[in-house]
Write a protein that holds these residues in place. Structure first.
Motif, short mmCIF file in Angstrom:
data_model
loop_
_atom_site.label_atom_id
_atom_site.label_comp_id
_atom_site.label_asym_id
_atom_site.label_seq_id
_atom_site.Cartn_x
_atom_site.Cartn_y
_atom_site.Cartn_z
N GLY A 284 14.12 -2.94 3.13
CA GLY A 284 13.03 -3.12 4.07
C GLY A 284 12.61 -1.79 4.65
O GLY A 284 13.38 -0.84 4.68
N GLY A 285 11.39 -1.70 5.09
CA GLY A 285 10.87 -0.45 5.62
C GLY A 285 10.38 0.46 4.51
O GLY A 285 10.18 0.02 3.37
N PHE A 286 10.19 1.73 4.85
CA PHE A 286 9.62 2.68 3.91
C PHE A 286 10.34 4.01 3.98
O PHE A 286 10.80 4.42 5.02
CB PHE A 286 8.13 2.91 4.24
CG PHE A 286 7.32 1.66 4.14
CD1 PHE A 286 6.76 1.28 2.93
CD2 PHE A 286 7.15 0.84 5.24
CE1 PHE A 286 6.03 0.10 2.83
CE2 PHE A 286 6.42 -0.33 5.16
CZ PHE A 286 5.86 -0.70 3.95
N ARG A 287 10.41 4.66 2.84
CA ARG A 287 10.91 6.02 2.78
C ARG A 287 9.93 6.81 1.92
O ARG A 287 8.98 6.26 1.40
CB ARG A 287 12.33 6.08 2.25
CG ARG A 287 12.49 5.60 0.84
CD ARG A 287 13.90 5.70 0.27
NE ARG A 287 14.87 6.20 1.18
CZ ARG A 287 16.15 5.85 1.20
NH1 ARG A 287 16.58 4.99 0.30
NH2 ARG A 287 16.99 6.35 2.06
N SER B 226 15.87 10.93 3.33
CA SER B 226 17.01 10.05 3.60
C SER B 226 16.73 8.97 4.64
O SER B 226 17.43 7.97 4.69
CB SER B 226 18.21 10.88 4.06
OG SER B 226 17.89 11.57 5.25
N ARG B 227 15.73 9.17 5.46
CA ARG B 227 15.47 8.22 6.55
C ARG B 227 14.56 7.09 6.09
O ARG B 227 13.67 7.28 5.27
CB ARG B 227 14.83 8.95 7.72
CG ARG B 227 15.78 9.98 8.32
CD ARG B 227 15.18 10.71 9.46
NE ARG B 227 15.11 9.81 10.61
CZ ARG B 227 14.48 10.12 11.73
NH1 ARG B 227 13.89 11.28 11.86
NH2 ARG B 227 14.45 9.28 12.73
N ILE B 228 14.78 5.92 6.66
CA ILE B 228 13.92 4.76 6.42
C ILE B 228 13.19 4.46 7.72
O ILE B 228 13.78 4.47 8.80
CB ILE B 228 14.76 3.54 5.97
CG1 ILE B 228 15.43 3.83 4.63
CG2 ILE B 228 13.89 2.29 5.88
CD1 ILE B 228 16.37 2.75 4.16
N MET C 253 0.84 -1.17 0.00
CA MET C 253 0.00 0.00 0.00
C MET C 253 0.90 1.25 0.00
O MET C 253 1.91 1.29 0.67
CB MET C 253 -0.87 -0.03 1.26
CG MET C 253 -1.82 1.13 1.34
SD MET C 253 -3.09 0.78 2.57
CE MET C 253 -2.80 2.09 3.71
N THR C 254 0.51 2.23 -0.74
CA THR C 254 1.25 3.49 -0.79
C THR C 254 0.42 4.57 -0.12
O THR C 254 -0.77 4.71 -0.38
CB THR C 254 1.52 3.90 -2.25
OG1 THR C 254 2.31 2.89 -2.85
CG2 THR C 254 2.23 5.21 -2.33
N LEU C 255 1.07 5.33 0.77
CA LEU C 255 0.40 6.46 1.39
C LEU C 255 0.87 7.73 0.71
O LEU C 255 2.02 7.85 0.30
CB LEU C 255 0.75 6.54 2.88
CG LEU C 255 0.23 5.44 3.79
CD1 LEU C 255 0.71 5.70 5.22
CD2 LEU C 255 -1.28 5.38 3.75
N SER C 256 -0.03 8.69 0.60
CA SER C 256 0.34 10.00 0.09
C SER C 256 -0.37 11.04 0.92
O SER C 256 -1.37 10.76 1.58
CB SER C 256 -0.04 10.14 -1.39
OG SER C 256 -1.43 10.01 -1.56
N GLY C 257 0.16 12.24 0.91
CA GLY C 257 -0.44 13.31 1.67
C GLY C 257 0.03 14.65 1.15
O GLY C 257 1.04 14.74 0.44
N GLU C 258 -0.70 15.69 1.50
CA GLU C 258 -0.34 17.03 1.06
C GLU C 258 -0.76 18.05 2.10
O GLU C 258 -1.83 17.93 2.71
CB GLU C 258 -1.02 17.35 -0.27
CG GLU C 258 -0.64 18.69 -0.82
CD GLU C 258 -1.21 18.96 -2.19
OE1 GLU C 258 -1.27 20.14 -2.57
OE2 GLU C 258 -1.61 18.00 -2.88
N LEU C 259 0.11 19.01 2.31
CA LEU C 259 -0.19 20.18 3.13
C LEU C 259 0.01 21.39 2.24
O LEU C 259 0.92 21.41 1.41
CB LEU C 259 0.77 20.27 4.32
CG LEU C 259 0.76 19.12 5.31
CD1 LEU C 259 1.92 19.27 6.29
CD2 LEU C 259 -0.56 19.07 6.05
N VAL D 143 7.28 5.01 -0.41
CA VAL D 143 7.78 3.94 -1.30
C VAL D 143 8.51 2.92 -0.43
O VAL D 143 9.10 3.27 0.59
CB VAL D 143 8.73 4.48 -2.40
CG1 VAL D 143 7.99 5.34 -3.38
CG2 VAL D 143 9.88 5.23 -1.81
N ALA D 144 8.44 1.67 -0.84
CA ALA D 144 9.16 0.62 -0.10
C ALA D 144 10.65 0.78 -0.33
O ALA D 144 11.10 1.01 -1.46
CB ALA D 144 8.68 -0.75 -0.56
N ALA D 145 11.42 0.68 0.73
CA ALA D 145 12.88 0.74 0.64
C ALA D 145 13.40 -0.64 0.25
O ALA D 145 12.84 -1.67 0.66
CB ALA D 145 13.48 1.19 1.96
#
Length: 79
Positions: A24-27, A48-50, A1-7, A19-21
């Motif tokens: 493992g994990g997500f960035r 840069s963080r996962i 599943m992909t999350l998106s958001g906007e402010l 996006v999947a790293a």
């Protein structure tokens, strides 16, 4: 599943998408737009963080995008 958001506000916006790293994990990919009298400044970059979860990645990316906007608006750097 992909999350998106906007402010967004009248002169700026921050949009993110998880996006999947590969390891493992997500960035996130972060897209910032800032309108000023000099024109429109747009940048897209990968955070840069996962993170272990998409939710954590999305919240941190929105925070990073907002930090970029604040620093740009205060003339901390030029692009």
């Amino acid at each position: 599943m992909t999350l998106s958001g906007e402010l967004h506000d009248a002169d700026w916006s921050v949009a993110i998408e998880t996006v999947a790293a590969e390891t493992g994990g997500f960035r996130c990919r972060i897209h910032v737009t800032l309108k000023s009298p000099d024109g429109v400044c747009e940048r897209t970059f990968a955070h840069s963080r996962i993170h272990a979860t998409e939710r954590e990645a999305a919240i941190d990316a929105l925070r990073a995008g907002m930090t970029w906007i604040e620093m740009k608006k205060s003339n901390t750097f030029t692009v």
